[in-house]
Every structure is written in C-alpha cells, then in structure tokens.
Design an enzyme around this catalytic site. Sequence first.
Site, PDB file in Angstrom:
ATOM      1  N   LYS A 195       0.414  -1.199  -0.130  1.00 54.44           N
ATOM      2  CA  LYS A 195      -0.014  -0.023   0.021  1.00 54.44           C
ATOM      3  C   LYS A 195       0.541   1.652  -0.397  1.00 54.44           C
ATOM      4  CE  LYS A 195      -4.061   2.150   2.448  1.00 54.44           C
ATOM      5  NZ  LYS A 195      -4.404   2.308   3.588  1.00 54.44           N
ATOM      6  N   GLU A 201      10.924  -4.842   4.363  1.00 55.63           N
ATOM      7  CA  GLU A 201      10.921  -6.383   4.034  1.00 55.63           C
ATOM      8  C   GLU A 201      10.323  -6.483   2.714  1.00 55.63           C
ATOM      9  OE1 GLU A 201       8.998  -5.061   6.339  1.00 55.63           O
ATOM     10  OE2 GLU A 201       8.772  -6.368   8.251  1.00 55.63           O
ATOM     11  N   GLY A 253      -4.945  -1.979   4.735  1.00 56.58           N
ATOM     12  CA  GLY A 253      -4.366  -3.069   4.494  1.00 56.58           C
ATOM     13  C   GLY A 253      -4.716  -4.689   4.495  1.00 56.58           C
ATOM     14  N   ARG A 254      -5.644  -5.073   5.885  1.00 54.15           N
ATOM     15  CA  ARG A 254      -5.567  -5.561   6.326  1.00 54.15           C
ATOM     16  C   ARG A 254      -7.026  -5.950   5.212  1.00 54.15           C
ATOM     17  NH1 ARG A 254      -4.565  -2.993   9.873  1.00 54.15           N
ATOM     18  NH2 ARG A 254      -6.086  -2.113  11.119  1.00 54.15           N
ATOM     19  N   GLU A 339      -4.415  -7.053  14.561  1.00 55.11           N
ATOM     20  CA  GLU A 339      -4.219  -5.552  14.214  1.00 55.11           C
ATOM     21  C   GLU A 339      -4.914  -4.873  14.288  1.00 55.11           C
ATOM     22  OE1 GLU A 339      -0.361  -4.935  11.905  1.00 55.11           O
ATOM     23  OE2 GLU A 339      -2.867  -4.143  10.480  1.00 55.11           O
ATOM     24  N   HIS A 370      -4.461 -33.719  16.790  1.00 51.93           N
ATOM     25  CA  HIS A 370      -3.419 -34.577  17.140  1.00 51.93           C
ATOM     26  C   HIS A 370      -2.917 -33.809  17.912  1.00 51.93           C
ATOM     27  CE1 HIS A 370      -5.039 -38.545  16.132  1.00 51.93           C
ATOM     28  NE2 HIS A 370      -5.794 -37.072  15.409  1.00 51.93           N
ATOM     29  N   LYS A 499       8.845  -1.787  14.110  1.00 52.26           N
ATOM     30  CA  LYS A 499       9.938  -0.728  13.122  1.00 52.26           C
ATOM     31  C   LYS A 499      11.293   0.462  12.800  1.00 52.26           C
ATOM     32  CE  LYS A 499       5.814  -1.403  10.372  1.00 52.26           C
ATOM     33  NZ  LYS A 499       4.395  -0.620   8.876  1.00 52.26           N
TER      34      LYS A 499
HETATM   35  O1  F6P Z   1       3.413  -3.127   9.563  1.00 54.95           O
HETATM   36  C1  F6P Z   1       1.673  -3.183   9.972  1.00 54.95           C
HETATM   37  C2  F6P Z   1       1.750  -2.862   8.495  1.00 54.95           C
HETATM   38  O2  F6P Z   1       1.425  -1.693   8.234  1.00 54.95           O
HETATM   39  C3  F6P Z   1      -0.066  -3.394   8.155  1.00 54.95           C
HETATM   40  O3  F6P Z   1      -0.982  -2.579   8.701  1.00 54.95           O
HETATM   41  C4  F6P Z   1      -0.307  -3.445   6.665  1.00 54.95           C
HETATM   42  O4  F6P Z   1      -0.542  -4.560   6.168  1.00 54.95           O
HETATM   43  C5  F6P Z   1       1.470  -4.378   6.259  1.00 54.95           C
HETATM   44  O5  F6P Z   1       2.401  -3.048   7.527  1.00 54.95           O
HETATM   45  C6  F6P Z   1       2.192  -3.758   4.920  1.00 54.95           C
HETATM   46  O6  F6P Z   1       2.241  -2.623   4.671  1.00 54.95           O
HETATM   47  P1  F6P Z   1       2.462  -1.733   2.839  1.00 54.95           P
HETATM   48  O7  F6P Z   1       0.753  -2.336   2.735  1.00 54.95           O
HETATM   49  O8  F6P Z   1       2.117  -0.591   2.985  1.00 54.95           O
HETATM   50  O9  F6P Z   1       3.356  -2.284   2.991  1.00 54.95           O
END
Ligand code: F6P
Length: 535
Positions: A195, A201, A253-254, A339, A370, A499
């Site tokens: 987003k 990452e 995002g979620r 979240e 199990h 972060k």
């Molecule tokens: O670290 C949490 C977050 O901000 C989430 O809410 C989001 O889904 C995820 O990181 C990824 O963010 P982005 O889509 O901006 O890479």
Amino acid sequence: MWDKLTALHAATKDRHINDLFDNPGRSSEFASECDGLFFDYSKTNIDAEAKAALIELAISKALETRRAAMFAGEKINQTEDRAVLHTALRNLDGPGVIVDGVDVMPGVKQSLAQMADFANAVRSGSFTGEGGKITDVVNIGIGGSDLGPAMAVPALAAFHDGPKCHFVSNVDGADLVDKLAGLNPKTTLVLVASKTFTTLETMMNARSAMAWMAKEVKDPGAQFAAISTAMQATAEFGIPSSRVFGFEDWVGGRYSMWGPIGLSIMLAVGPESFTEFLRGAQAMDRHFCDAPLAENMPVLLALVGIWHHQISGYGTRAVLPYEQRLLRLPAYLQQLEMESNGKSVSLDGEPLDQTVGPIVWGEPGTNGQHAFYQLIHQGKQIVPCEFIVGAQGHSPDLDAHHKALLSNCLAQSEALLLGRPIEDARTLMKAKGLAGAELEANAQQRVFAGNRPSTTLMYNKLTPFVLGQIVALYEHRVFVEGVLLGINSYDQWGVELGKELAVKLAPAMEDNADISALHVATASLVSRVQSFRSN
Ligand code: F6P
C-alpha cells in the site's frame, strides 16, 4: 449495560450449557443463516436473556448509526482521517458511494476492469515473459498485502486454472530463496504489493527478486507489476504506470484483497471466479446492513466474542477450520482481528477499563486434534472454539475422507459440550478390568469436564462465493466488536515502535559497529551476534 451483562454471567456461569438444550427449539433459535452460510451458536452459555442484553449493548453503542456511517464513506478512521470503504470494492451493483463529494464507484469498476484485462492477458498468454507464457506468479508483500491472497489462493485451489502463485513476505532471505527455487525467471511474473511502497521487507525482497530475474532476463522490469496507493514510489522503482494497479487510502491494508491486492487471486482463478468471491462478500454486506440485529450473523458472531472475552474472561479464541484449504485462515484472522482490535485506548484516547481483542489462533482440523486439543478438552483454561466446515469437499471420489472429516468436527463440538463425567470414566475402566485404587486413578485421568463453548460455521462447498461470505463475516465482526468497545479498528499504531527501533538498530548489525550507545540489554545481544558472525 456492561454491569447487566456481568451480573447475568455471574448468575449463570455454573449452569451447564447442555441444560439449555431442555429447550427443544434451541438449535434453531440460536443460529442464523444467510445465503447458504449457517452459523450455530447454540453450544454457548448465551440464553435468551443474555442475548437480549447483548443486543441492548449494541443498540446503546449506536451500532446501526456507526454501520451506516462506515458504508456511507464517513471518515470513521479518525486517527488517520480516512473513510473505511473496503465494502465499496465489492459493491458490484449497489448505489454510488461518496467520499469527499466524489462517487468512488466508477474508479472501483475501472480498477476491476484493469485487473481483469491484465489477468486475462497473463492467463491467455497474450502477456508473456521473455521465455513465453507466464507459468508462475510471485506476490511480494507483507501483512495485509500478503495474508489475504496467501489465504485465499490455497482456499480456492479447486478453482485454479491459471499460473501457480507463490507468496514471499518475510525479510528473512530464506523465504525468497525457497519460493524462487525451481522457478524459471523467464516465465515468472512478480507482483510487488505494498500500500505504501515503503515497507522495508517488501522493498528489500522486491529488489532482490529483480536482481534474481536480471541474471537471466534482459528486461526484468517488464515482468514486474506493482500494486500500491503510492504511484510516485512505484514509478521510482521502475515499474511503468501501465502495470501499476492503484487503490485509494480508504482501503485498509488488512481489508484490501477485494481490489488490486487480490490480483494474485484473480490470476489463479480468473476474473469470473474472483467476481463470485466479491459477490459472496457483497451478499454478506447486504445481510449485515439489512438483517435485524437478533438474526444478523456478523453481529451475533461479535456478540458471542464479547460474551466470551469481555464478559466471561476467556483470553483466547481458537479458529478451527475442518477444511484443509483454509489452512491460512487463522493467520489471516490474526492480523484482521488482532491488528484491528488489539488496543488500549478508546477512540478519544482514553484508557480502556477492559481488555479488548482476544488472542486468535488455530490450525485446521483434524491436525489440531492430534496437537493441542488435549488442552482444549482437559486444560484448566477455557478456549472458545470456532469450528468451520463444509458439508461437501471437491473430490467426489474421496467422499469417505470428507465424511470422516465431518464426523470428527461434529464429534469435537459434542465432546466439548458434554465432556465425560467420572461415572462414565469409571465404567470404562471397569470394562478394561481395572479395580480399586488403580481404577480410580485411571478414571480421573479420563474425565472431561465438558461445558466448554463452541460455535459452528457451516456451508455446502468452499466456493469463491462462500469464501467471500466468510471473510466479510469476520471483517464485520471486527467492526461490531470495535464499535461496542469504543475503539478505532482501522489504525495500527502498535506496529510502529518496533519498526522505528529496527531502523535505528540497523547500523549496529554491521561488523565491528560501535554499540556503546545501545541499551545494555540490546548491546549484550548485539555482541553475541557479532561473536557468532565472526566465526
Ligand atoms: O506493519 C503493519 C502494516 O502496516 C499493516 O497494517 C500492513 O498490512 C502491512 O504493514 C504492509 O504494509 P504495506 O502494504 O504498506 O507494505
């Protein structure tokens, strides 16, 4: 209202849930149905009085007004000054939705059409990689830009007729290495899903994937597409605007897999099945908006959650899909629920006087049986269980497997309800030839307290439509719980501190870095890292 609920709980907590079945109509009265999705909450300790009080609580918190505000595009995400409109992404044949005076629906439809054109081109082979038709798609994203599609793609395996999709999220290079292993870079398409297009990452994985592809492909950028709200950043990364799938900041995002973040789902199952997925969610949206609160599935699911966590004090909730292809649903729900609702202050920033957001966890049945069901049945703490099961699988020749799956699922909720009293355990041990102290000791080990709550969500087959219903059901559950608790379910400030510290700590990971300014506990671990790495 909270006091009334607490008093009702105190008065009934020692009652056995099974006694509620003295009412012969309980199974149908404590259940709800919506377009083929059936929710049974009869095996909880909620009776008519508690249900009425829970609904009164919802009314007292102006749930219906808040719901209308969300669907109308009001900026209910106050801390980020944003509307919350994932519902617009599946508003396929509904009315316009206005944000800041502009109807967002033409843009939503255009974006869906852009996704479908691209998906059709990739799936038909008119869009190719350097080596021909695209065989594999690698979605690089994390959190909301990963968990939704990473859950939905395996869930819809029975409908796959497109390229194979892989999901890379972790900054641990092992994730990228393992997912790229065996892929042909010349027939691989990489989707960079973020987003913000700044997430550490994702950007690191995207750059490394580009380097991997550049080893064998002359123009690797031509096999990259971006999904983001940050158009400038995608251009700076080198992805031309024709392969950028944009969306607006009113999609959290979620909550985003209904639009461009769901591109990998569409590539796997095709635009028609993806539309069915949206239709399922839209059906749940309509039910949520129109059904009376007492029959409203997301409201009921939320009220059961409130009854178990806030009123009864159960700290966790287990999600147990008896559906192997929903294996990633618990992880997806962890982000969606924890979240969204793992907060300590109210919408106005006031400290909350009750805990919110139970811990959500789970595994598909029967594997969980199990592993951790021992604790669920005989542990001291009570874990409300949410069973999810389809009446049929997708392999008629393996129907015997499906019947075994079903009987296991139904057996577990019955075992949780009824348990096994000491008398029955003694009879069992006697039949095995035990007697005296030995019989008694063995019988005690085999007692199941029972009286443990569970719910069951059932459908016929796991289709795209049903998956859409289930996900939208849980999304609205989170919303309802958030409204009743007075929190903002749509921000996530709790992820920021870690972060920020990771960025500050990055230089300390270099060999021989000066660590004198670090906190003593961190410095100690960094020197341990340095000593391991120097060997
Ligand atoms: O670290 C949490 C977050 O901000 C989430 O809410 C989001 O889904 C995820 O990181 C990824 O963010 P982005 O889509 O901006 O890479």
